[in-house]
Design a protein around this motif. Structure first.
Motif, mmCIF file in Angstrom:
data_model
loop_
_atom_site.group_PDB
_atom_site.id
_atom_site.type_symbol
_atom_site.label_atom_id
_atom_site.label_comp_id
_atom_site.label_asym_id
_atom_site.label_seq_id
_atom_site.Cartn_x
_atom_site.Cartn_y
_atom_site.Cartn_z
ATOM 1 N N ASN A 236 -9.938 4.399 1.387
ATOM 2 C CA ASN A 236 -9.478 3.341 0.500
ATOM 3 C C ASN A 236 -9.788 3.671 -0.958
ATOM 4 O O ASN A 236 -10.804 4.307 -1.266
ATOM 5 C CB ASN A 236 -10.126 2.008 0.873
ATOM 6 C CG ASN A 236 -9.587 1.457 2.177
ATOM 7 O OD1 ASN A 236 -8.502 1.843 2.615
ATOM 8 N ND2 ASN A 236 -10.341 0.571 2.804
ATOM 9 N N TRP A 241 -6.142 -2.414 -11.904
ATOM 10 C CA TRP A 241 -4.783 -2.050 -12.282
ATOM 11 C C TRP A 241 -4.489 -2.376 -13.751
ATOM 12 O O TRP A 241 -3.509 -1.902 -14.318
ATOM 13 C CB TRP A 241 -3.759 -2.748 -11.390
ATOM 14 C CG TRP A 241 -3.818 -4.252 -11.395
ATOM 15 C CD1 TRP A 241 -4.439 -5.049 -10.488
ATOM 16 C CD2 TRP A 241 -3.206 -5.133 -12.343
ATOM 17 N NE1 TRP A 241 -4.276 -6.374 -10.801
ATOM 18 C CE2 TRP A 241 -3.501 -6.455 -11.938
ATOM 19 C CE3 TRP A 241 -2.446 -4.946 -13.487
ATOM 20 C CZ2 TRP A 241 -3.067 -7.580 -12.649
ATOM 21 C CZ3 TRP A 241 -2.003 -6.057 -14.197
ATOM 22 C CH2 TRP A 241 -2.310 -7.349 -13.778
ATOM 23 N N THR A 266 -8.763 -4.360 -7.046
ATOM 24 C CA THR A 266 -7.603 -4.095 -6.191
ATOM 25 C C THR A 266 -7.925 -2.915 -5.280
ATOM 26 O O THR A 266 -8.645 -1.986 -5.678
ATOM 27 C CB THR A 266 -6.358 -3.781 -7.036
ATOM 28 O OG1 THR A 266 -6.192 -4.799 -8.020
ATOM 29 C CG2 THR A 266 -5.114 -3.710 -6.177
ATOM 30 N N ASN A 268 -6.222 -0.035 -2.467
ATOM 31 C CA ASN A 268 -5.076 0.613 -1.845
ATOM 32 C C ASN A 268 -5.576 1.477 -0.690
ATOM 33 O O ASN A 268 -6.723 1.917 -0.673
ATOM 34 C CB ASN A 268 -4.321 1.472 -2.871
ATOM 35 C CG ASN A 268 -2.996 1.964 -2.338
ATOM 36 O OD1 ASN A 268 -2.206 1.198 -1.796
ATOM 37 N ND2 ASN A 268 -2.748 3.260 -2.479
ATOM 38 N N SER A 269 -4.716 1.726 0.268
ATOM 39 C CA SER A 269 -5.149 2.422 1.490
ATOM 40 C C SER A 269 -5.463 3.893 1.245
ATOM 41 O O SER A 269 -6.216 4.498 2.005
ATOM 42 C CB SER A 269 -4.073 2.301 2.573
ATOM 43 O OG SER A 269 -2.842 2.837 2.099
ATOM 44 N N VAL A 272 -4.098 8.148 -5.100
ATOM 45 C CA VAL A 272 -2.781 8.587 -5.573
ATOM 46 C C VAL A 272 -2.950 9.488 -6.794
ATOM 47 O O VAL A 272 -3.978 9.467 -7.473
ATOM 48 C CB VAL A 272 -1.884 7.383 -5.939
ATOM 49 C CG1 VAL A 272 -1.551 6.556 -4.714
ATOM 50 C CG2 VAL A 272 -2.535 6.512 -7.007
ATOM 51 N N SER A 309 7.313 5.499 -7.518
ATOM 52 C CA SER A 309 6.263 5.094 -6.584
ATOM 53 C C SER A 309 5.412 6.316 -6.258
ATOM 54 O O SER A 309 5.827 7.457 -6.469
ATOM 55 C CB SER A 309 6.874 4.511 -5.304
ATOM 56 O OG SER A 309 7.677 3.382 -5.595
ATOM 57 N N TYR A 310 4.211 6.050 -5.749
ATOM 58 C CA TYR A 310 3.271 7.122 -5.458
ATOM 59 C C TYR A 310 3.461 7.637 -4.030
ATOM 60 O O TYR A 310 3.504 6.852 -3.075
ATOM 61 C CB TYR A 310 1.832 6.644 -5.622
ATOM 62 C CG TYR A 310 1.426 6.431 -7.059
ATOM 63 C CD1 TYR A 310 1.151 7.514 -7.897
ATOM 64 C CD2 TYR A 310 1.305 5.153 -7.590
ATOM 65 C CE1 TYR A 310 0.768 7.323 -9.210
ATOM 66 C CE2 TYR A 310 0.921 4.948 -8.899
ATOM 67 C CZ TYR A 310 0.659 6.036 -9.706
ATOM 68 O OH TYR A 310 0.286 5.844 -11.017
ATOM 69 N N ASP A 343 1.936 4.259 -2.145
ATOM 70 C CA ASP A 343 1.894 2.974 -2.840
ATOM 71 C C ASP A 343 3.218 2.820 -3.586
ATOM 72 O O ASP A 343 3.577 3.663 -4.409
ATOM 73 C CB ASP A 343 0.713 2.923 -3.820
ATOM 74 C CG ASP A 343 0.565 1.548 -4.453
ATOM 75 O OD1 ASP A 343 1.384 0.661 -4.160
ATOM 76 O OD2 ASP A 343 -0.374 1.359 -5.249
ATOM 77 N N TYR A 344 3.937 1.735 -3.305
ATOM 78 C CA TYR A 344 5.217 1.510 -3.978
ATOM 79 C C TYR A 344 5.035 1.080 -5.432
ATOM 80 O O TYR A 344 6.011 1.034 -6.180
ATOM 81 C CB TYR A 344 6.034 0.472 -3.220
ATOM 82 C CG TYR A 344 6.639 1.013 -1.948
ATOM 83 C CD1 TYR A 344 7.829 1.718 -1.973
ATOM 84 C CD2 TYR A 344 6.000 0.849 -0.720
ATOM 85 C CE1 TYR A 344 8.382 2.238 -0.810
ATOM 86 C CE2 TYR A 344 6.539 1.365 0.453
ATOM 87 C CZ TYR A 344 7.733 2.055 0.399
ATOM 88 O OH TYR A 344 8.271 2.581 1.537
ATOM 89 N N ASN A 345 3.807 0.762 -5.816
ATOM 90 C CA ASN A 345 3.523 0.389 -7.209
ATOM 91 C C ASN A 345 4.426 -0.771 -7.650
ATOM 92 O O ASN A 345 4.932 -0.794 -8.778
ATOM 93 C CB ASN A 345 3.732 1.603 -8.121
ATOM 94 C CG ASN A 345 2.967 1.499 -9.423
ATOM 95 O OD1 ASN A 345 1.966 0.789 -9.514
ATOM 96 N ND2 ASN A 345 3.426 2.198 -10.440
#
Length: 754
Positions: A236, A241, A266, A268-269, A272, A309-310, A343-345
């Motif tokens: 993670n 952000w 925040t 993210n899984s 990036v 997106s990432y 991550d689609y950001n």
């Protein structure tokens, strides 16, 4: 669109919320029988822009309301997207429209799902074509716009420096990218790891395909991914952000108001990265190249923007938008990345997972998008964008004719620092974009880029008859900002040329190389600058600061002869009377230098020299008696009079040779010289010195080089000090101390930021 359609149904067919708000305002504010007429005019897709004061007048003054409604019936509207939103927020009505918007979106999604379940193709309603009026303000055609934009096209030799994809000089047929200069563009390279020449770096570059380590751009932790785009490290990522900003001497994040040391808000899984690392990237063999179109075809102008997106391979394009020179949408599609998306950001890109699903009829692969774009864009097409090197990199397209708004409107710290598009839109267009709570809209961003360049072209057309081409601009011929090294190789000195142009009245006169005037006639000129003086709301006139005369008025000051600076456009010289600073000590020193100058037949000549140390203490100051005869002491600006340089009145006055010998005892080759417009001081001192810091370059003009801010402007802007006041001549000691204070401010600011 039928007149009976409700705004909600209009929105469901794909029209923007801004248009919905405008329609609602028109329908609610104009009663029958004018309402259907306004609705009909709006349904044709016409949009007119008006000012905030007319909006306020409409809502607050009933006497003006009838006039505003009459203007609307004539084809104008008093509604502006941003002002309408501000008005709704001020009246606490925006939530009502927000709820309506969300309800319409949910209903629209439900309708789409029900139609998909029934396996019926829903007929696509044609989108309303918005008449984009920005280009009409200039009243020029696309071919004329192409000519105006040529001056801002990035020169081919600088594409590599700015991080654009370029042909590799080492790996034939492949593409390399040089990215992320760690220091400022004007700073000297001191070693191979610190801002080295990108061409030399590429020649020494050895690709390491086994290196899987990357650094997360959010939490700065190291993780591993394979070259094919698969994560080796799965953990993670906790991050903020938002950006850091200072509020009441407290540094905190914009996202959660957390301190600089706080844990991220925040998660993210996975980690990036953006797809490139500092230095040389590549070589790549998956780039496509724009090709030349037919010779008879005219060059075109398009604006491009990508939402990204990432993925495990870095940033990837997930949406592409292209508009033409008049703001009309030409191409817009979602793009399905090849690698898995980490991550689609969505917070910034506005792209969601369902947008790039295969069942989305509007989604395409990167290869399909490349084929589509190559049909639109050829090698001569001028592409406008903001941070365009990133868009071209994720699209895997090699294109050389580019105009980048982040370069045209440079950061005051110089490259690689860049202003955001949001900042430029607010500063130059007075428009708010990318508001908090709203995703980036690639269509909105492309139109802002276009409007910025139209604004820039309009300013050049309106105020500047002949503007020098910026340093990054493309070289189109040998007479307009050609490569100086190539110009010097072709240069043939002509000592018989005696014609010069007066820097005051622009008349032509003749003078010999020895400084003897052949043409002796009076020069009538304005010594003040042209200023914009407001006359009424949104109106102004141009007048001189010296006598308040108009631009076409006769000069208010007279001199016995014409004058020139001593240098002409292009190559000057060769000169044999320059001396070079020598290597004396290993310990570098810092001095600030300034010269006061007067006009002679040979151009500007030094009449006073001032040098101070790093602590602001006076080190050297002397008046200088020029070799050539002085024709104008320029006392109003230099502060030097005839008595100052006459040996009969001033026993301390020295010759230029004596001053040069004195300076060589103070300054050696390692000494850092600080000044403003230092090339002029060194030219009149006939001194060659390479280690210089120029405040006019450190604090660049918003229009880029060769435009420069005055020392007076910089001192007022950054130090909040007033120098060179009206009625006072320049003081070289004051100017040197101002230059030193500016650099101390700059160094202190950089230390605090780092």
């Amino acid at each position: 669109m039928a007149q009976s359609d409700s705004p909600a149904e209009v929105f469901k067919r794909g029209d923007s919320f801004e248009m919905l708000a405008a329609c609602q305002n028109a329908l609610h504010s104009i009663k029958q029988p004018d309402g259907p007429l306004a609705h009909q005019r709006w349904s044709t897709g016409e949009v007119w822009v008006n000012y905030k004061d007319q909006l306020i007048a409409h809502h607050n003054q009933p006497s003006v309301r009838a006039e505003a409604e009459a203007l609307f019936r004539q084809g104008q509207t008093f509604v502006d997207m941003l002002n309408w939103k501000i008005f709704l927020q001020a009246n606490k009505k925006f939530d009502e429209y927000e709820r309506l918007l969300n309800a319409v979106v949910r209903q629209n999604e439900q309708d789409q799902r029900s139609k998909q379940n029934k396996n019926k193709k829903a007929p696509q309603a044609p989108r309303i074509t918005i008449k984009y009026v920005a280009i009409n303000r200039l009243n020029i055609s696309q071919s004329e716009l192409v000519k105006k934009l040529q001056r801002y096209v990035v020169a081919p030799q600088l594409l590599r420096t700015y991080g654009f994809p370029v042909e590799s000089i080492k790996f034939r047929g492949k593409v390399t990218i040089y990215k992320k200069l760690p220091c400022l563009s004007y700073e000297a390279s001191t070693n191979t790891d610190d801002n080295e020449d990108p061409i030399e770096l590429e020649r020494q570059f050895v690709p390491d395909e086994d290196n899987m380590k990357k650094q997360c751009v959010r939490c700065e932790r190291t993780f591993k991914v394979t070259q094919s785009g698969f994560y080796v490290t799965l953990e993670n990522c906790t991050f903020h952000w938002g950006k850091l900003f200072t509020l009441r001497n407290t540094v905190q994040y914009t996202c959660c108001a957390g301190s600089e040391e706080s844990v991220g808000c925040t998660t993210n899984s996975v980690h990036v990265w953006n797809g490139v690392v500092s230095g040389i990237n590549g070589p790549y063999n998956n780039f496509v190249r724009t090709t030349s179109g037919p010779q008879s075809a005219e060059a075109k102008v398009y604006v491009l923007d990508c939402e990204m997106s990432y993925t495990a391979s870095g940033l990837a394009a997930t949406k592409v938008t292209v508009i033409d020179f008049d703001g009309q949408l030409v191409y817009e599609h979602f793009v399905r990345p090849i690698a898995d998306v980490g991550d689609y950001n969505t917070r910034f890109s506005g792209v969601r997972a369902r947008d790039v699903y295969r069942r989305n009829k509007n989604v395409k692969t990167l290869r399909q998008v490349q084929r589509d774009l190559l049909k639109i864009i050829d090698a001569n097409t001028i592409l406008i964008g903001h941070g365009l090197e990133n868009d071209l990199r994720v699209l895997r397209i090699l294109h050389k004719t580019v105009v980048d708004t982040s370069i045209v409107f440079p950061h005051y710290n110089g490259f690689p620092h860049r202003h955001s598009l949001k900042y430029l839109a607010k500063t130059y267009l007075n428009r708010y974009i990318q508001l908090r709570g709203r995703n980036h809209d690639s269509l909105e961003d492309t139109r802002i880029c276009l409007e910025l360049m139209l604004w820039k072209v309009g300013i050049d057309m309106k105020y500047l008859e002949k503007v020098p081409r910026p340093f990054y601009a493309r070289h189109t011929n040998s007479d307009d900002n050609e490569d100086p090294i190539r110009l010097e190789r072709q240069f043939v000195p002509n000592k018989n040329v005696m014609e010069k142009q007066c820097v005051r009245c622009e008349s032509t006169f003749s003078v010999t190389s020895a400084g003897v005037y052949v043409t002796r006639e009076k020069c009538t000129f304005h010594w003040g600058k042209l200023l914009k003086v407001p006359t009424s709301y949104n109106n102004y006139k141009m007048q001189y600061a010296c006598c308040e005369g108009s631009k076409e008025s006769v000069g208010c000051t007279t001199n016995s002869v014409h004058v020139w600076t001593g240098a002409v456009p292009g190559i000057n010289g060769p000169y044999a009377d320059f001396i070079h600073t020598r290597q004396q000590s290993d310990e570098p020193k810092v001095y600030a230098l300034d010269c006061e100058m007067s006009f002679t037949g040979r151009g500007m000549a030094v009449t006073k020299v001032t040098v101070i140390g790093f602590d602001g203490q006076l080190v050297y100051e002397h008046f200088v008696r020029p070799i050539a005869e002085i024709v104008d002491y320029n006392t109003r600006f230099s502060g030097v009079s005839e008595r100052d340089v006459c040996k009969f009145y001033n026993k301390d006055v020295k010759t230029l040779g004596e001053v040069q010998r004195d300076l060589l005892q103070i300054i050696d080759a390692n000494t850092i010289l600080i000044g403003h417009g230092l090339e002029n001081d060194l030219r009149v001192l006939r001194l060659v010195h390479k280690t210089v810091v120029d405040t006019s370059i450190v604090f660049p003009h918003t229009n880029g080089f060769p435009f420069r801010n005055s020392l007076k402007h910089l001192t007022k802007t950054y130090l909040n000090r007033d120098i060179q006041l009206d009625g006072q001549s320049h003081d070289s000691l004051e100017d040197t101390r101002a230059c030193l204070a500016l650099m101390l401010f700059k160094v202190t600011t950089d230390m605090q930021r780092s």
